[in-house]
Design an enzyme around this catalytic site. Sequence first.
Site, short mmCIF file in Angstrom:
data_model
loop_
_atom_site.label_atom_id
_atom_site.label_comp_id
_atom_site.label_asym_id
_atom_site.label_seq_id
_atom_site.Cartn_x
_atom_site.Cartn_y
_atom_site.Cartn_z
N LYS A 24 0.82 -0.94 -0.05
CA LYS A 24 -0.04 0.08 0.03
C LYS A 24 0.86 1.25 0.08
CE LYS A 24 -3.78 -0.68 2.45
NZ LYS A 24 -4.35 -0.84 3.78
N ARG A 94 -3.19 2.91 8.38
CA ARG A 94 -3.51 1.94 7.64
C ARG A 94 -2.32 1.13 7.36
NH1 ARG A 94 -4.97 4.71 2.03
NH2 ARG A 94 -5.99 2.56 1.64
N GLY A 103 -8.23 -7.39 4.82
CA GLY A 103 -9.14 -7.54 5.75
C GLY A 103 -8.26 -7.96 7.17
N MET A 105 -5.56 -6.91 8.65
CA MET A 105 -4.91 -6.10 9.76
C MET A 105 -5.81 -4.64 9.42
SD MET A 105 -1.88 -6.61 10.46
CE MET A 105 -0.73 -7.75 9.82
N ARG A 338 -3.81 -1.33 -6.41
CA ARG A 338 -2.81 -2.49 -6.43
C ARG A 338 -3.18 -3.44 -7.46
NH1 ARG A 338 -5.63 -4.72 -1.18
NH2 ARG A 338 -7.64 -5.08 -2.01
N HIS A 456 -15.90 -8.54 1.83
CA HIS A 456 -15.02 -9.65 2.29
C HIS A 456 -15.28 -10.86 1.79
CE1 HIS A 456 -13.16 -12.33 5.08
NE2 HIS A 456 -12.38 -11.40 5.34
N GLU A 746 15.15 -41.19 -0.22
CA GLU A 746 14.33 -40.48 0.98
C GLU A 746 14.72 -41.09 2.29
OE1 GLU A 746 10.70 -42.95 0.23
OE2 GLU A 746 11.90 -44.66 -0.25
N SER A 765 15.39 -40.54 -7.46
CA SER A 765 13.98 -39.83 -7.39
C SER A 765 13.83 -39.38 -6.06
CB SER A 765 12.99 -40.73 -7.99
OG SER A 765 11.40 -39.91 -7.60
N GLY A 767 12.25 -39.12 -2.95
CA GLY A 767 10.94 -39.00 -2.14
C GLY A 767 10.94 -38.11 -1.03
N ASP A 770 8.88 -38.84 2.53
CA ASP A 770 9.85 -39.52 3.74
C ASP A 770 10.99 -38.83 3.99
OD1 ASP A 770 8.65 -42.10 4.73
OD2 ASP A 770 8.72 -42.81 2.82
N CYS A 832 9.55 -37.09 -6.72
CA CYS A 832 8.40 -37.68 -6.47
C CYS A 832 7.39 -37.36 -5.24
CB CYS A 832 8.35 -39.16 -6.91
SG CYS A 832 9.39 -40.07 -5.78
N TYR A 852 12.99 -33.26 -13.52
CA TYR A 852 11.57 -33.27 -13.42
C TYR A 852 10.93 -33.56 -12.00
CZ TYR A 852 11.43 -38.25 -12.71
OH TYR A 852 11.91 -39.46 -11.85
P1 ADP Z 1 -7.73 -2.32 3.65
O1 ADP Z 1 -6.24 -2.74 3.27
O2 ADP Z 1 -8.32 -3.30 4.51
O3 ADP Z 1 -8.30 -1.98 2.46
P2 ADP Z 1 -7.27 0.41 3.87
O4 ADP Z 1 -6.17 1.01 4.65
O5 ADP Z 1 -7.24 0.44 2.47
O6 ADP Z 1 -7.70 -0.86 4.27
O7 ADP Z 1 -8.68 1.48 4.43
C1 ADP Z 1 -9.84 1.04 4.53
C2 ADP Z 1 -10.94 2.16 4.08
O8 ADP Z 1 -10.40 3.35 4.51
C3 ADP Z 1 -10.91 2.08 2.53
O9 ADP Z 1 -12.01 2.02 2.15
C4 ADP Z 1 -9.91 3.37 2.45
O10 ADP Z 1 -10.25 3.98 1.18
C5 ADP Z 1 -10.48 4.39 3.45
N1 ADP Z 1 -9.47 5.22 3.89
C6 ADP Z 1 -8.02 4.98 4.39
N2 ADP Z 1 -7.47 6.12 4.55
C7 ADP Z 1 -8.15 7.15 4.19
C8 ADP Z 1 -7.97 8.54 3.98
N3 ADP Z 1 -6.82 9.18 4.43
N4 ADP Z 1 -9.04 9.16 3.94
C9 ADP Z 1 -10.12 8.86 3.43
N5 ADP Z 1 -10.45 7.53 3.64
C10 ADP Z 1 -9.54 6.72 3.74
MG MG Z 2 -7.60 -1.16 1.20
MG MG Z 3 8.67 -43.54 0.82
#
Ligand code: ADP
Ligand code: MG
Ligand code: MG
Length: 876
Positions: A24, A94, A103, A105, A338, A456, A746, A765, A767, A770, A832, A852
Amino acid sequence: MGKKKFIYLFNEGNAGMKDLLGGKGANLAEMTNLGIPVPQGFTVSTEACTQYYEDGKTLNDEILNQINEALEDLENKTNKKFGSHENPLLVSVRSGARASMPGMMDTILNLGLNDETVEVVAKLTNNHRFAFDSYRRFIQMFSDVVMNLDKRRFEDILDEVKNNKGVKFDTDLTAADLRELVEKYKELYLKELGNEFPQDPKTQLIESVTAVFRSWNNSRAIVYRRLNDIPSSWGTAVNVQSMVFGNMGNTSGTGVAFTRDPATGEKVIFGEYLINAQGEDVVAGIRTPQPISRLKEDLPECFDQFMNIASNLEKHYKDMQDMEFTIEQGKLYFLQTRNGKRTAQAGLKIAVEMVEEGLITKEEAVLKVDPKQLDSLLHPNFDQKKLDQAKVIAKGLPASPGAACGKVYFTAEDAKIHNAQGEKVILVRLETSPEDIEGMVAAEGILTVRGGMTSHAAVVARGMGTCCVAGCGDIKVNESKKIFEVSDKVFHEGDYISLDGSTGNVYGEAIKTVEPEISGYFGIYMSWADDIRSLKVRTNADTPRDALQAVKFGAEGIGLCRTEHMFFDEERIPVVREMILSESEEQRRKALDKLLPMQKKDFIGIYEAMEDRPVTIRFLDPPLHEFLPSEDEDIRDLAEELGVSFEHLKGNIESLHEFNPMMGHRGCRLTVSYPEIAEMQTRAIIEAAIEVTRKNGFKIVPEIMIPLVGEVKELKYVKDVVVRVADEIIAKEGIDMKYLVGTMIEIPRAALTADQIATEAEFFSFGTNDLTQMTFGFSRDDAGKFLGDYYDKKIYDFDPFVKLDQDGVGKLVKMAVELGRKTRPDIKLGVCGEHGGDPSSVTFFHNAGIEYVSCSPFRVPVARLAAAQAQIRNKR
Ligand code: ADP
Ligand code: MG
Ligand code: MG
């Protein structure tokens, strides 16, 4: 010594710095450099995370100082200040690791708000509603992420307030309602945590950064890393970014979009947004979002600008982009980009089309699809006829394609438990959250009531290649009662349903599925991979049926044909038992004579299926106890057959009992004791090869593999038997047939003495199953019971039976390759073990000079692609 740099402003980084800045952070920096509107900020590096753990989970003074400096810089750039009564700075915190972990972190928004700044923001924007809405969100996120106070507690309060006011949506709450809500949230905070909600923005910030670092090691993150091959040593970065607000009214909004359809790969912009909303609202699926095309009507200028930047980003990154954006009072900001996660089908289509568009080369295309993802294309689809007859009971969004049929369960825990018992399960939830990850892994399919194509459930399911129907509002789920209702019918836990992830259809019954095929984009793509790779891919197959399946998937031979699997057949087992329990050579030969025609027939079938492709057949290698009868009744029958008394035979069986059968009388040890077994198997192999050669004109070179060798003399002993019998048959038949005799590597001693072993072995080969078990000294059948503790305690990141232990077992492999080649430069080298189908292990084998790998049929395409990728990466 110069000071180590732990913090990077967005204008100091670039996309190449993912290791240090996380994905990010690196991309925020790259977008900044490209002149795309990005709210400014800075990244606390992954090295700071590592340092945090080294310092016993504290942020040292150096890091704290650098954060303060960067903050000052940000204050100057934005002309705002933390805690200011004129123009307060608000930021988001973030997380962002090198590889995206959706999701895993958590993000904190609106940091910097407190009882005073909220009033300032309200005045400045002339929007009290907005200010208090932001504050209540901040309190909830901070409490949840930093203090572990469950966000549901806050949502309950929100629901209560909404109920009291008689409104349905958050957006219907007034400024006064939200002010009241903030008070209630703060009360909850004080009551549950014993302190007032922290008012000092710097404290809020430091606590939040620390929490992100801490979350790198929460259990969800650990599970996700193990499933996705991410080492724990990487650490996560933290991005601190000034806030922009999508919740400032009807010219504001927030959304997510992909430059191409992540489910099908079609080249159309694909996304969703919500007017007057902030960040998480879209992803959490709380309100149902609008398709991105609607933005064209709502805010046409923003839409054009958005489309323009999106298309530039795709060209710049040469890949489909997954973007987050926010519009603040008509001004567009990009918050993330990304390379987007996509289904395997979409991945193949996109890669092939980008080559056709001239955007990328074939080599770049071959690197684009994660080999593990191909798996989802190799699994069954619905039988169209059966599908047409079935009744659609509900319809949701086609969030992740594929066919799934199984029993419904309503919690991740239940899904996991029932799957472990061998059931196919479908996880049905209102919506999923990261806590559900293990249940999602266990499920054939996932069905959610809420959430869109970027919820999610949808994102994670597509990543895993699991079928998913999301946002299926037609069904009413009661999670606590463990039922769902649809048009008057009630489905209980354990009832069958079927999901079609390509149409979003839900069926209230089990539907038959059919086998997949490699064609279309898949076929084109794999042919590019095949042109590139040098590592060959064979399969482990014991039956003509498996062999044919593997050939369809592109197998170039059989690397391991296990003869004992042929012995388990119901008709044969009595004969096998007779052989094992014979008390004289004569008796044993009699039993072996009965087995000979059966084995020969098996091998004919295999040779016919494989045509000219090489086939390695391994001599008998079972722990014998697996074949012995344990029930008195069976023993009685067998005694009768053998003409001995029940007591005598029972005693015999007991005497064959081994304390550790895995390390017992098996493999070549068995043929050292009973060479007549090797005679019979040699005869069956050679005679079968001759027969098929004569009948079909194939040029067969049998490869005879002797298992469990640890000493060259034991190999020589068995090999002499093989050569004597084989040469005799070949001479008698007057045919010109070559054959090879080789061994499994092996046992660690075989690897250590590979130079000696190679004087006799014409091929090795590895293994690695094992070899792993023997090198670690723990049994693969028992390790599951304690490996969990090893992951929790960070002793191992991965299961060494799934992903090759390159430091230890890998060292043995490399050593044996070198020693073997020293003795016999043209020695054939293969693998193998199951690792032959694991992409990172395949890369290792390629680099170690193996010729292989051999893996189960369904993993053949995975190995082919992994081998091509290893080739490309290794050349660089
Ligand atoms: P994730 O990796 O779980 O997508 P993000 O860090 O991208 O988490 O953030 C979660 C949400 O918060 C996203 O929708 C993102 O666009 C929003 N967000 C993050 N930073 C800002 C910011 N500086 N201003 C407005 N929205 C933000
Ligand atoms: Mg995000
Ligand atoms: Mg064996």
